[in-house]
Motif scaffolding. Structure first.
Motif, PDB file in Angstrom:
ATOM      1  N   PHE A 120       1.182   6.999  -6.723  1.00  0.00           N
ATOM      2  CA  PHE A 120      -0.316   7.550  -7.965  1.00  0.00           C
ATOM      3  C   PHE A 120      -0.742   8.506  -6.049  1.00  0.00           C
ATOM      4  O   PHE A 120      -0.557   8.000  -5.148  1.00  0.00           O
ATOM      5  CB  PHE A 120      -1.106   5.554  -7.298  1.00  0.00           C
ATOM      6  CG  PHE A 120      -0.936   4.597  -8.417  1.00  0.00           C
ATOM      7  CD1 PHE A 120      -0.626   5.975  -9.892  1.00  0.00           C
ATOM      8  CD2 PHE A 120      -0.242   3.837  -8.281  1.00  0.00           C
ATOM      9  CE1 PHE A 120      -0.091   4.282 -10.863  1.00  0.00           C
ATOM     10  CE2 PHE A 120       0.791   2.790  -9.113  1.00  0.00           C
ATOM     11  CZ  PHE A 120       0.302   3.439 -10.589  1.00  0.00           C
ATOM     12  N   SER A 121      -0.688   9.633  -7.418  1.00  0.00           N
ATOM     13  CA  SER A 121      -1.394  10.503  -5.467  1.00  0.00           C
ATOM     14  C   SER A 121      -2.329  10.768  -5.817  1.00  0.00           C
ATOM     15  O   SER A 121      -3.418  10.726  -6.691  1.00  0.00           O
ATOM     16  CB  SER A 121      -0.419  11.904  -6.031  1.00  0.00           C
ATOM     17  OG  SER A 121      -1.500  12.827  -5.261  1.00  0.00           O
ATOM     18  N   ASN A 122      -3.962  10.649  -4.637  1.00  0.00           N
ATOM     19  CA  ASN A 122      -4.726  11.249  -4.749  1.00  0.00           C
ATOM     20  C   ASN A 122      -5.251  12.853  -5.447  1.00  0.00           C
ATOM     21  O   ASN A 122      -6.596  12.406  -6.219  1.00  0.00           O
ATOM     22  CB  ASN A 122      -5.417  11.630  -3.547  1.00  0.00           C
ATOM     23  CG  ASN A 122      -5.742  10.637  -2.826  1.00  0.00           C
ATOM     24  OD1 ASN A 122      -5.498   9.074  -3.211  1.00  0.00           O
ATOM     25  ND2 ASN A 122      -5.926  10.395  -1.073  1.00  0.00           N
ATOM     26  N   LYS A 123      -4.406  14.031  -5.641  1.00  0.00           N
ATOM     27  CA  LYS A 123      -4.088  14.653  -6.420  1.00  0.00           C
ATOM     28  C   LYS A 123      -4.127  14.705  -7.902  1.00  0.00           C
ATOM     29  O   LYS A 123      -4.961  15.136  -8.478  1.00  0.00           O
ATOM     30  CB  LYS A 123      -3.213  15.598  -5.731  1.00  0.00           C
ATOM     31  CG  LYS A 123      -2.875  16.173  -4.137  1.00  0.00           C
ATOM     32  CD  LYS A 123      -1.599  16.686  -4.278  1.00  0.00           C
ATOM     33  CE  LYS A 123      -1.590  17.359  -2.960  1.00  0.00           C
ATOM     34  NZ  LYS A 123       0.006  17.964  -2.984  1.00  0.00           N
ATOM     35  N   LEU A 177      -6.048  -0.049  -6.445  1.00  0.00           N
ATOM     36  CA  LEU A 177      -5.646   0.964  -6.998  1.00  0.00           C
ATOM     37  C   LEU A 177      -6.804   1.508  -7.887  1.00  0.00           C
ATOM     38  O   LEU A 177      -7.213   0.633  -9.575  1.00  0.00           O
ATOM     39  CB  LEU A 177      -4.489   1.140  -8.052  1.00  0.00           C
ATOM     40  CG  LEU A 177      -4.104   1.839  -8.885  1.00  0.00           C
ATOM     41  CD1 LEU A 177      -4.495   3.111  -7.483  1.00  0.00           C
ATOM     42  CD2 LEU A 177      -3.077   1.913  -9.682  1.00  0.00           C
ATOM     43  N   ILE A 178      -7.437   2.263  -7.664  1.00  0.00           N
ATOM     44  CA  ILE A 178      -8.774   3.159  -9.023  1.00  0.00           C
ATOM     45  C   ILE A 178      -7.875   3.823  -9.703  1.00  0.00           C
ATOM     46  O   ILE A 178      -7.768   4.836  -8.910  1.00  0.00           O
ATOM     47  CB  ILE A 178      -9.708   3.581  -7.789  1.00  0.00           C
ATOM     48  CG1 ILE A 178     -11.009   2.664  -7.378  1.00  0.00           C
ATOM     49  CG2 ILE A 178     -11.282   4.682  -8.849  1.00  0.00           C
ATOM     50  CD1 ILE A 178     -11.220   3.183  -5.717  1.00  0.00           C
ATOM     51  N   LYS A 179      -7.487   3.701 -10.377  1.00  0.00           N
ATOM     52  CA  LYS A 179      -6.763   4.397 -11.414  1.00  0.00           C
ATOM     53  C   LYS A 179      -7.268   5.219 -12.601  1.00  0.00           C
ATOM     54  O   LYS A 179      -8.149   5.234 -13.057  1.00  0.00           O
ATOM     55  CB  LYS A 179      -5.908   3.933 -12.517  1.00  0.00           C
ATOM     56  CG  LYS A 179      -5.636   4.552 -13.047  1.00  0.00           C
ATOM     57  CD  LYS A 179      -4.132   4.987 -12.585  1.00  0.00           C
ATOM     58  CE  LYS A 179      -3.110   5.954 -14.019  1.00  0.00           C
ATOM     59  NZ  LYS A 179      -2.468   7.602 -13.649  1.00  0.00           N
ATOM     60  N   SER A 180      -6.965   6.734 -12.237  1.00  0.00           N
ATOM     61  CA  SER A 180      -7.437   7.958 -13.643  1.00  0.00           C
ATOM     62  C   SER A 180      -7.503   8.110 -14.479  1.00  0.00           C
ATOM     63  O   SER A 180      -6.118   7.892 -14.480  1.00  0.00           O
ATOM     64  CB  SER A 180      -8.137   8.964 -12.228  1.00  0.00           C
ATOM     65  OG  SER A 180      -8.584  10.040 -13.076  1.00  0.00           O
ATOM     66  N   ILE A 223      -5.745   4.320  -3.623  1.00  0.00           N
ATOM     67  CA  ILE A 223      -5.244   3.469  -2.892  1.00  0.00           C
ATOM     68  C   ILE A 223      -6.554   2.807  -1.957  1.00  0.00           C
ATOM     69  O   ILE A 223      -6.722   3.633  -0.977  1.00  0.00           O
ATOM     70  CB  ILE A 223      -4.127   3.371  -2.603  1.00  0.00           C
ATOM     71  CG1 ILE A 223      -3.178   4.354  -3.307  1.00  0.00           C
ATOM     72  CG2 ILE A 223      -3.296   1.762  -2.194  1.00  0.00           C
ATOM     73  CD1 ILE A 223      -3.156   3.331  -4.420  1.00  0.00           C
ATOM     74  N   THR A 224      -6.922   1.332  -1.852  1.00  0.00           N
ATOM     75  CA  THR A 224      -7.904   0.613  -0.797  1.00  0.00           C
ATOM     76  C   THR A 224      -7.982  -0.621  -1.017  1.00  0.00           C
ATOM     77  O   THR A 224      -6.946  -1.189  -1.613  1.00  0.00           O
ATOM     78  CB  THR A 224      -9.515   1.105  -0.971  1.00  0.00           C
ATOM     79  OG1 THR A 224      -9.528   1.664   0.210  1.00  0.00           O
ATOM     80  CG2 THR A 224      -9.760   0.570  -2.573  1.00  0.00           C
ATOM     81  N   SER A 273       0.651  -1.405   0.070  1.00  0.00           N
ATOM     82  CA  SER A 273      -0.320  -0.022  -0.257  1.00  0.00           C
ATOM     83  C   SER A 273       0.786   1.557  -0.038  1.00  0.00           C
ATOM     84  O   SER A 273       0.269   2.458  -0.667  1.00  0.00           O
ATOM     85  CB  SER A 273      -0.911   0.224   1.371  1.00  0.00           C
ATOM     86  OG  SER A 273      -1.806  -0.951   1.068  1.00  0.00           O
ATOM     87  N   GLU A 274       1.491   0.813   0.725  1.00  0.00           N
ATOM     88  CA  GLU A 274       2.538   2.577   0.798  1.00  0.00           C
ATOM     89  C   GLU A 274       3.489   1.965  -0.401  1.00  0.00           C
ATOM     90  O   GLU A 274       3.494   3.758  -1.061  1.00  0.00           O
ATOM     91  CB  GLU A 274       3.626   2.668   2.157  1.00  0.00           C
ATOM     92  CG  GLU A 274       3.324   2.357   3.695  1.00  0.00           C
ATOM     93  CD  GLU A 274       4.102   2.515   4.685  1.00  0.00           C
ATOM     94  OE1 GLU A 274       5.693   2.065   4.102  1.00  0.00           O
ATOM     95  OE2 GLU A 274       3.994   1.955   5.363  1.00  0.00           O
ATOM     96  N   LEU A 275       4.152   1.892  -0.762  1.00  0.00           N
ATOM     97  CA  LEU A 275       4.690   1.955  -2.175  1.00  0.00           C
ATOM     98  C   LEU A 275       3.309   1.965  -3.203  1.00  0.00           C
ATOM     99  O   LEU A 275       3.572   3.369  -4.310  1.00  0.00           O
ATOM    100  CB  LEU A 275       5.248   0.712  -2.749  1.00  0.00           C
ATOM    101  CG  LEU A 275       6.057  -0.423  -2.271  1.00  0.00           C
ATOM    102  CD1 LEU A 275       6.597  -1.908  -2.901  1.00  0.00           C
ATOM    103  CD2 LEU A 275       7.823   0.550  -2.469  1.00  0.00           C
ATOM    104  N   LEU A 276       2.315   1.677  -3.893  1.00  0.00           N
ATOM    105  CA  LEU A 276       1.363   2.611  -4.470  1.00  0.00           C
ATOM    106  C   LEU A 276       1.268   3.747  -3.987  1.00  0.00           C
ATOM    107  O   LEU A 276       0.763   3.842  -4.910  1.00  0.00           O
ATOM    108  CB  LEU A 276       0.146   1.819  -4.442  1.00  0.00           C
ATOM    109  CG  LEU A 276       0.734   0.205  -5.217  1.00  0.00           C
ATOM    110  CD1 LEU A 276      -1.113  -0.254  -4.741  1.00  0.00           C
ATOM    111  CD2 LEU A 276       1.327   0.262  -6.850  1.00  0.00           C
ATOM    112  N   SER A 277       1.069   4.091  -3.035  1.00  0.00           N
ATOM    113  CA  SER A 277       0.354   5.949  -2.941  1.00  0.00           C
ATOM    114  C   SER A 277       1.749   6.774  -2.915  1.00  0.00           C
ATOM    115  O   SER A 277       1.120   7.456  -3.327  1.00  0.00           O
ATOM    116  CB  SER A 277       0.223   5.469  -0.745  1.00  0.00           C
ATOM    117  OG  SER A 277      -0.663   4.433  -0.773  1.00  0.00           O
ATOM    118  N   GLY A 278       3.054   5.654  -2.688  1.00  0.00           N
ATOM    119  CA  GLY A 278       3.700   6.608  -3.519  1.00  0.00           C
ATOM    120  C   GLY A 278       3.920   7.016  -4.674  1.00  0.00           C
ATOM    121  O   GLY A 278       4.935   8.270  -5.425  1.00  0.00           O
TER     122      GLY A 278
END
Length: 362
Positions: free
Chosen positions: A165-168, A183-186, A173-174, A158-163
């Motif tokens: 892919f950004s919420n901004k 990953l819900i990818k926009s 990530i959930t 989760s930490e790797l993916l959070s780094g």
């Protein structure tokens, strides 16, 4: 954090019912709301109590109690009264505010929202209402990507993916269980499945090199509306399962490229058994040796070309023919012919599917 207006309304309603005066302070001793003159409670008393290990304390007529959120101190409640009733009303107020905090977080927390969205736990009207409050755009192309990590114990994946892919940028990530990170990818305008494939491959490479995790990644179809994200999630889950059954050698599987594997995955087990019995009778090839499987797969890869297959396997043409004829004797199918090759390919996939279902039963 829950708004002071919500706390004020709750405290005033409780005071109106019980006639017990109540006051809520934050951890710094500042008044959030009160039904009496809060200046009569010294700030130093509140802050000293906040720093103490006790959960409750009585000073004169005031009963001080702590309000926590997941173990963390968030408010101090003071119930004024010289009898036990004031203390009990204070305890009720603490429980009510703590439950309000939980309800507030469940309502407005993004992670909770996306978890419920993936699991189809939201009504259509709730999806758009909550998305608006959480400042989540509804009409954006999105795709769900699942990374299977076996067991996500320390949150490394989760930490790797959070780094990465950004919420901004609209990515979230959930997780809905302890073995998969989602990953819900926009997607931007012009980005399609080629972009998603690159993202999935990047996840595999990153997990392998940086965290030494042997992951499998799958993704669903691209959807244009927030309400359809759960559809993409279900497709990604299916792609993950189908990949483990039929395409073991692949680390990335896409729902729209599963081919016949997706069809077989949705067949009832009874129909599979009938099909296998019709093809093989009592000679079901449950455990083909590695050499035979390798020969068959290579033969299919080369479009039933004996010469090219023997060359790639580094065996004499006659040796390959011998292996094929040996398989024909045991199964009744000559895979040198298109019809028998197709039948055998499908039958072998069905057998693998049945073996997979057997493992789920134990």
């Amino acid at each position: 954090m829950i708004s002071s207006q919500v706390i004020k309304t709750s405290i005033e309603e409780l005071h109106g019912i019980t006639k017990v005066d109540l006051c809520v302070f934050d951890v710094d001793g500042m008044v959030v709301t009160s039904t009496f003159d809060a200046k009569s409670v010294a700030t130093v008393i509140v802050t000293d109590f906040a720093a103490s290990p006790a959960d409750s304390q009585v000073i004169g007529k005031d009963h001080l109690l702590k309000i926590r959120d997941e173990g963390e101190l968030v408010y101090i409640l003071v119930a004024r009264g010289s009898n036990d009733e004031a203390y009990m009303i204070g305890k009720i107020a603490v429980c009510q505010i703590q439950n309000l905090i939980i309800a507030y977080k469940e309502r407005f927390d993004r992670n909770n929202f996306f978890q419920n969205l993936l699991l189809d736990n939201l009504l259509l009207v709730d999806i758009y209402n909550r998305a608006k409050k959480l400042h989540i755009e509804a009409a954006v192309p999105r795709v769900v990507v699942i990374a299977e990590t076996k067991v996500e114990k320390d949150g490394t994946a989760s930490e790797l993916l959070s780094g990465l892919f950004s919420n901004k940028s609209g990515d979230y990530i959930t997780a809905v269980d302890e073995s998969n990170v989602i990953l819900i990818k926009s997607l931007e305008e012009g980005e399609g499945y080629e972009t998603v494939e690159q993202v999935a491959q990047t996840i595999v490479d990153m997990m392998n090199t940086e965290a030494m995790l042997n992951v499998r990644v799958a993704y669903g179809t691209i959807v244009g509306e927030l309400k359809d994200v759960s559809k993409s999630y279900k497709e990604a889950k299916m792609a993950l399962d189908v990949g483990k059954i039929f395409y073991v050698e692949k680390k990335v599987n896409a729902y729209n490229t599963l081919g016949i594997g997706r069809l077989i995955y949705q067949l009832p087990i009874n129909l599979c058994k009938i099909f296998i019995e019709e093809i093989f009778g009592d000679n079901v090839p449950l455990d083909l040796d590695e050499e035979t499987l390798n020969t068959i797969n290579k033969f299919f890869e080369n479009n039933l070309n004996v010469s090219e297959t023997s060359r790639q396997l580094f065996v004499h043409r006659n040796t390959l023919v011998y292996r094929i004829e040996k398989l024909e004797k045991s199964t009744g199918l000559d895979i040198r012919t298109f019809d028998d090759a197709l039948t055998f390919k499908i039958a072998l996939m069905v057998v693998n599917y049945m073996k997979y279902l057997d493992t789920l039963e134990y």
